[in-house]
Design a protein around this motif. Structure first.
Motif, short mmCIF file in Angstrom:
data_model
loop_
_atom_site.label_atom_id
_atom_site.label_comp_id
_atom_site.label_asym_id
_atom_site.label_seq_id
_atom_site.Cartn_x
_atom_site.Cartn_y
_atom_site.Cartn_z
N ASP A 31 0.85 -1.20 0.00
CA ASP A 31 0.00 0.00 0.00
C ASP A 31 0.88 1.25 0.00
OD1 ASP A 31 -1.73 2.08 0.48
OD2 ASP A 31 -2.49 1.29 2.40
N ASN A 33 0.42 4.15 0.87
CA ASN A 33 0.36 5.00 2.06
C ASN A 33 1.37 4.62 3.13
OD1 ASN A 33 -1.46 6.93 1.27
ND2 ASN A 33 -3.20 5.56 1.67
N LYS A 34 1.91 3.42 3.04
CA LYS A 34 3.02 3.10 3.94
C LYS A 34 4.16 4.11 3.73
CE LYS A 34 6.67 -0.08 5.15
NZ LYS A 34 7.20 -1.43 5.22
N GLY A 38 3.19 6.62 6.29
CA GLY A 38 3.95 5.94 7.35
C GLY A 38 5.40 6.38 7.43
N CYS A 113 26.15 9.99 8.66
CA CYS A 113 25.46 11.23 8.27
C CYS A 113 25.91 12.43 9.10
CB CYS A 113 23.95 11.06 8.40
SG CYS A 113 23.34 9.60 7.57
N TYR A 145 20.73 1.05 -0.54
CA TYR A 145 20.55 -0.15 0.28
C TYR A 145 20.30 -1.35 -0.62
CZ TYR A 145 19.62 3.15 4.17
OH TYR A 145 19.70 4.13 5.11
N SER A 150 14.67 -3.37 4.12
CA SER A 150 13.79 -2.34 4.67
C SER A 150 14.24 -0.95 4.25
CB SER A 150 13.75 -2.44 6.20
OG SER A 150 14.99 -2.05 6.76
N THR A 154 14.09 4.08 1.50
CA THR A 154 14.61 5.36 2.03
C THR A 154 15.93 5.73 1.37
OG1 THR A 154 15.71 4.27 3.91
CG2 THR A 154 13.46 5.01 4.27
N GLY A 200 17.14 -1.47 10.93
CA GLY A 200 16.29 -0.30 10.75
C GLY A 200 15.57 0.19 12.00
N LYS A 201 14.82 -0.70 12.63
CA LYS A 201 14.03 -0.28 13.80
C LYS A 201 14.95 0.20 14.93
CE LYS A 201 9.59 -1.29 13.05
NZ LYS A 201 9.46 -0.53 11.82
N SER A 203 17.90 1.47 14.58
CA SER A 203 18.50 2.76 14.22
C SER A 203 17.58 3.93 14.60
CB SER A 203 18.85 2.81 12.73
OG SER A 203 17.69 2.92 11.92
N HIS A 235 18.20 15.86 11.26
CA HIS A 235 18.64 14.94 10.20
C HIS A 235 17.40 14.19 9.71
CE1 HIS A 235 20.45 11.89 7.87
NE2 HIS A 235 20.17 10.92 8.72
N PRO A 237 16.43 11.11 7.52
CA PRO A 237 16.60 9.91 6.71
C PRO A 237 15.31 9.61 5.93
CG PRO A 237 16.32 9.31 9.02
CD PRO A 237 16.42 10.81 8.97
N LYS A 244 9.09 12.36 14.28
CA LYS A 244 9.24 11.63 15.55
C LYS A 244 10.25 12.32 16.45
CE LYS A 244 7.79 7.19 13.84
NZ LYS A 244 7.84 5.76 13.92
N ASN A 278 16.73 10.38 1.23
CA ASN A 278 17.86 10.54 2.13
C ASN A 278 19.11 10.93 1.34
OD1 ASN A 278 19.45 10.56 4.41
ND2 ASN A 278 19.13 8.41 4.94
N SER A 311 24.66 7.45 12.22
CA SER A 311 24.59 6.11 12.81
C SER A 311 25.97 5.63 13.23
CB SER A 311 24.02 5.13 11.79
OG SER A 311 22.65 5.37 11.60
#
Ligand code: CAA
Length: 387
Positions: A31, A33-34, A38, A113, A145, A150, A154, A200-201, A203, A235, A237, A244, A278, A311
């Motif tokens: 989808d 919209n992710k 998201g 980065c 990537y 994942s 990005t 990913g999560k 990071s 920053h 990404p 967030k 990114n 990172s």
């Protein structure tokens, strides 16, 4: 200390192609919209095989050199995590392409980065000691990537060039900042790979905890509070990450701002990144340029914060003050045009670019796809060639 030092001119460059996240989502059967909602990305700039960090950097720097005497440049600090050589710094290739003076220092800076922010701080310190210096800080990266990882959603690419001088016309960098280092494996790229590996999560968690650490250090160092800052650049990404970050900071300081007020302080910095993707070390400064180009009110004397996250990890939080008259030296039209003039890729062409960019191993005479003045032509006898 009354001498002001900071960003006198700033300009970015991106590639001539993009992949729409709609095309990406359709191909992956996900989808859209992710991505739109998201992750907060609509498009990502994709570099053709004959575009690399040197050609992107040259495109970013050129309009700055048209406005000053290039013989006055005393140093180039080139931040990148898309290194093209294990020994020679990318800036030296640029030195020739742009006809920079031989009485000029060149150095490549690396920490994921973060290195662009490091370069900006170091250049500012050097100009404070030697006020006649004019230093180019460049941040240029191509985010790449593995297919179907994942991180693939990005990607992106871009370069930002900043001229650091005394009495800057755009932004005075303020003394005092908060910084933080921790040895973590959230994102890295071993020497034998040209794509990054990422947890990913994890990071995203380390990014947010680093923000809190640097904020604490920043407030101790400067005595400043949240309300002293008018606009926030993070920053980026992917734009949802900056959202967030802002939410995390609002919560940490118990901010009473309503959502619209809080958003107004950071959303203008996300407009370009949402359609570029990114650009690693450049991304924070693409965000700053987005703010400068898109806030309609005058930003004179406004205080802007910068949160840089690399990172691995190294992070820094610092501020600057916009200089009255800044609008007369912005290169907003060039930024808008570059973004608007990109060619959309279909999925097979994206894949073709993706694999042909694995040029490091072989000698290649590359097809001309890069439409800019500066071009990576290929490799002969292990030597990179540019025009
Ligand atoms: N509609 C709306 N939202 C949707 C949706 C839909 N149909 N489908 C999913 N979403 C939402 C999810 O709920 C999720 O939201 P939250 O984050 O608020 O929970 C969001 O979209 C993302 O979905 P997933 O978590 O399932 O996504 P993922 O696991 O496939 O990938 C990612 C997310 C891990 C960040 C991945 O993009 C990635 O690995 N990126 C590379 C690493 C990265 O950028 N890390 C950032 C911090 S490190 C850093 O900043 C340095 C750097 O530059 C790399």
């Amino acid at each position: 200390d009354i001498m002001k030092v900071g960003i006198d001119l700033i300009h970015f460059a991106t590639s001539d192609y993009f992949l729409g996240m709609d095309t990406f989502a359709q191909e992956k059967g996900i989808d859209v919209n992710k991505y739109y909602v998201g992750i907060g990305q609509e498009k990502m700039s994709i570099a053709p095989p004959d575009e690399d960090i040197v050609s992107l950097a040259a495109k970013a720097v050129e309009p700055i050199l048209q406005q000053i005497d290039r013989a006055q440049i005393t140093a180039v600090m080139f931040a990148t995590e898309t290194g093209i050589d294990q020994s020679k710094s990318a800036g030296v290739f640029l030195h020739k392409l742009l006809n920079l003076p031989s009485r000029c220092r060149m150095i490549e800076l690396k920490h994921a980065c973060y290195a662009g922010a490091a370069g900006l701080q170091m250049a500012t310190a050097l100009v404070k000691v030697n006020p006649q210096e004019k230093i180019l800080v460049i941040a240029a990266d191509i985010a790449k990537y593995d297919q179907d990882s994942s991180g693939e959603a990005t990607q992106g690419c871009g370069a930002v060039a900043m001229l650091i001088t005394q009495n800057p016309r755009i932004l005075e960098i303020e003394p005092g900042s908060g910084y933080f280092t921790d040895d973590v494996m959230d994102f890295w790229r071993p020497n034998h790979r040209n794509t990054a590996l990422v947890d990913g999560k994890y990071s995203t968690k380390v990014y947010l905890s680093s923000l809190k650490h640097t904020w604490e250090h920043f407030t101790e160092q400067t005595g400043r509070v949240f309300e002293d800052i008018d606009y926030f650049c993070y920053h980026i990404p992917f734009t949802k990450m900056a959202d967030k970050a802002h939410q995390t900071l609002l919560k940490k300081v118990n901010s009473q701002l309503d959502k619209a007020q809080a958003d107004a302080k950071t959303l203008p910095s996300q407009i370009y990144n949402r359609i570029i993707g990114n650009s690693y070390s450049a991304s924070l400064f693409v965000g700053f340029i987005s703010l400068l180009d898109n806030v309609k009110d005058r930003l004179d004397n406004k205080r802007i914060s910068f949160f840089s996250y690399g990172s691995g990890c190294v992070a820094e939080f610092f501020t600057g003050v916009i200089q009255p008259g800044y609008q007369t030296v912005l290169m907003s039209e060039s930024h808008r045009q570059q973004i608007a003039q990109r060619t959309e890729l279909d999925y097979p062409t994206y894949i073709d670019f993706y694999y042909k960019t694995d040029y490091a191993q072989s000698d290649l005479a590359l097809p001309q796809l890069n439409k800019g003045r500066f071009r990576f032509c290929g490799i002969e006898q292990d030597k990179r060639l540019y025009t």
